[in-house]
Design an enzyme around this catalytic site. Structure first.
Site, mmCIF file in Angstrom:
data_model
loop_
_atom_site.group_PDB
_atom_site.id
_atom_site.type_symbol
_atom_site.label_atom_id
_atom_site.label_comp_id
_atom_site.label_asym_id
_atom_site.label_seq_id
_atom_site.Cartn_x
_atom_site.Cartn_y
_atom_site.Cartn_z
ATOM 1 N N ARG A 110 44.850 10.433 -26.211
ATOM 2 C CA ARG A 110 43.591 9.663 -26.466
ATOM 3 C C ARG A 110 44.272 8.198 -26.772
ATOM 4 O O ARG A 110 45.172 8.020 -27.207
ATOM 5 C CB ARG A 110 42.760 10.120 -27.327
ATOM 6 C CG ARG A 110 41.623 11.201 -27.199
ATOM 7 C CD ARG A 110 40.579 10.654 -26.548
ATOM 8 N NE ARG A 110 39.812 11.744 -26.080
ATOM 9 C CZ ARG A 110 39.583 12.657 -25.215
ATOM 10 N NH1 ARG A 110 40.673 12.764 -24.368
ATOM 11 N NH2 ARG A 110 38.826 13.649 -25.100
ATOM 12 N N GLU A 159 39.071 2.010 -23.479
ATOM 13 C CA GLU A 159 38.582 2.689 -22.047
ATOM 14 C C GLU A 159 37.098 2.277 -21.601
ATOM 15 O O GLU A 159 36.551 2.448 -22.505
ATOM 16 C CB GLU A 159 38.914 4.010 -21.821
ATOM 17 C CG GLU A 159 40.113 4.418 -21.631
ATOM 18 C CD GLU A 159 40.282 6.008 -21.803
ATOM 19 O OE1 GLU A 159 39.401 6.561 -21.402
ATOM 20 O OE2 GLU A 159 41.457 6.344 -22.162
ATOM 21 N N HIS A 213 42.293 8.117 -16.894
ATOM 22 C CA HIS A 213 41.858 9.146 -17.672
ATOM 23 C C HIS A 213 41.723 10.613 -16.603
ATOM 24 O O HIS A 213 40.324 10.902 -16.550
ATOM 25 C CB HIS A 213 40.768 8.978 -18.375
ATOM 26 C CG HIS A 213 40.632 9.811 -19.860
ATOM 27 N ND1 HIS A 213 39.939 9.234 -20.721
ATOM 28 C CD2 HIS A 213 40.565 11.000 -19.755
ATOM 29 C CE1 HIS A 213 39.939 10.432 -21.856
ATOM 30 N NE2 HIS A 213 40.376 11.313 -21.155
HETATM 31 C C1 8YV Z 1 37.702 14.484 -19.851
HETATM 32 C C2 8YV Z 1 39.437 14.927 -21.492
HETATM 33 O O1 8YV Z 1 37.689 14.494 -18.554
HETATM 34 O O2 8YV Z 1 38.832 17.269 -21.803
HETATM 35 C C3 8YV Z 1 39.320 15.929 -22.466
HETATM 36 O O3 8YV Z 1 39.553 15.921 -23.553
HETATM 37 O O4 8YV Z 1 40.041 13.859 -21.954
HETATM 38 C C4 8YV Z 1 39.082 14.936 -20.061
HETATM 39 O O5 8YV Z 1 39.153 16.253 -19.737
HETATM 40 C C5 8YV Z 1 36.929 13.279 -20.529
HETATM 41 O O6 8YV Z 1 37.035 13.529 -21.998
HETATM 42 C C6 8YV Z 1 35.514 13.287 -19.991
HETATM 43 O O7 8YV Z 1 34.857 13.788 -20.985
#
Ligand code: 8YV
Length: 333
Positions: free
Chosen positions: A246, A275, A293
């Site tokens: 993250r 982001e 991402h």
């Molecule tokens: C998502 C992600 O695409 O699952 C997660 O934690 O980071 C990604 O798979 C993103 O968070 C969209 O909600």
């Protein structure tokens, strides 16, 4: 926002665009307020919409906290289409008696694949090499001046965050003959360590010993800037750093400074602080691979994530326990 209204069906908010087939499936059981235009809602618009529905499908771009829930009198479930749920204020959601769910497991392998892709692209300067060709430099090819990278095979991989995805990356590293060291909040059971051929070390040792460091830990206030200037200074000048966890786990300003000074070799980033904005210093550097991402972004996996989120909603509204309920303890379920 688009709305389909049928009497007696529960109302659901779909906060971002989803696959048309998934929307059609929802429309069979719900009055759907959808956002197929995919314009990110303001916190105020989100609060308004959550006030109208019994369930909501959301993503990382929707912050679900006490403010978002202020009008949500009928809301039973917020279903994240994401495994990470740092966009949820879980205590606030639980205090409102609302179920919170995420989408684990269905994205583990796809995300681990991408983690490895980013390790390789970073160490072997794949995107920089492509730019080099496009900028017309191939006529300057030589044994010694080509974009020269760092080896993956038989190097040491340091994984910070050894959950399902971290373990998936470790298993992929076996095929490259890599030595795997890891750091995690808690040490894995011996059998899991054996399956990954991974050795537990403290964070400092990991940063000093690894040729490639990959971050796969969930974001929390205590994990904020797990990697900052002090930590980067421990890494080898030949090392690479990859973040698929993250934004906020890495201090992007400190990282940009280190990449500029070449105190580490390169970085690969799929996630960023703030982001979808990327720090301008990172955009100027050639020794960083940037991705928007996309670690879970294959069509099959994104469909599976949406399906699991829908399954969670259907279970919750049918009075059953959703398969991936995050706040079961707080709700006594
Ligand atoms: C998502 C992600 O695409 O699952 C997660 O934690 O980071 C990604 O798979 C993103 O968070 C969209 O909600």
């Amino acid at each position: 926002m688009n709305t389909t209204t049928t009497p007696n069906k529960p109302k659901i908010l779909v906060a971002r665009a989803i696959f048309p087939e998934a929307l059609a499936e929802l429309e069979q059981s719900f009055d759907v307020i959808s956002n197929q235009a995919d314009v990110v809602m303001t916190p105020q618009a989100l609060q308004e919409q959550l006030g109208k529905v019994s369930a909501a499908l959301v993503t990382g771009s929707e912050r679900i906290d006490a403010n978002a829930l202020a009008k949500a009198k009928n809301l039973k479930i917020v279903a994240n289409i994401s495994v990470g749920y740092n966009n949820f204020d879980v205590p606030a959601i639980s205090a409102a008696g609302i179920m919170a769910t995420n989408t684990p497991d269905v994205l583990t392998d796809t995300t681990a694949d991408f983690g490895f892709a980013l390790i390789m692209a970073t160490a072997r300067r794949v995107t920089e090499s492509e730019r080099w060709i496009r900028d017309g430099h191939w006529n300057q090819w030589s044994i010694v001046t080509n974009p020269l990278g760092m080896d993956i095979h038989h190097s040491t991989l340091g994984i910070i965050g050894m959950g399902r995805i971290g373990q998936g990356i470790a298993k992929r590293a076996l095929g490259f003959g890599m030595k795997v060291i890891y750091h995690n909040r808690s040490r894995l059971p011996e059998a899991d360590e054996k399956a990954c051929n991974a050795r537990y070390v403290d964070k400092e040792t990991l940063l000093k010993e690894a040729d490639h460091v990959i971050l796969v830990l969930p974001y929390s206030a205590e994990n904020h800037h797990t990697i900052g200037a002090k930590e980067i200074a421990l890494m080898k000048p030949t090392a690479t750093l990859v973040n698929i966890a993250r934004g906020g786990i890495v201090d992007d300003v400190a990282l940009a400074a280190a990449l500029k000074a070449k105190t580490i070799f390169a970085a690969g980033l799929d996630v960023f602080e703030g982001e979808p904005t990327v720090h301008p210093d990172l955009l100027k550097l050639s020794n960083v691979v940037l991705a928007p991402h996309i670690a879970s972004a294959t069509e099959k996996t994104r469909r599976a994530m949406v399906s699991l989120a829908i399954e969670n909603v259907k279970a919750a509204l049918a009075g059953a326990k959703p398969p991936s309920l995050i706040n079961a303890d707080a709700l006594g379920k």
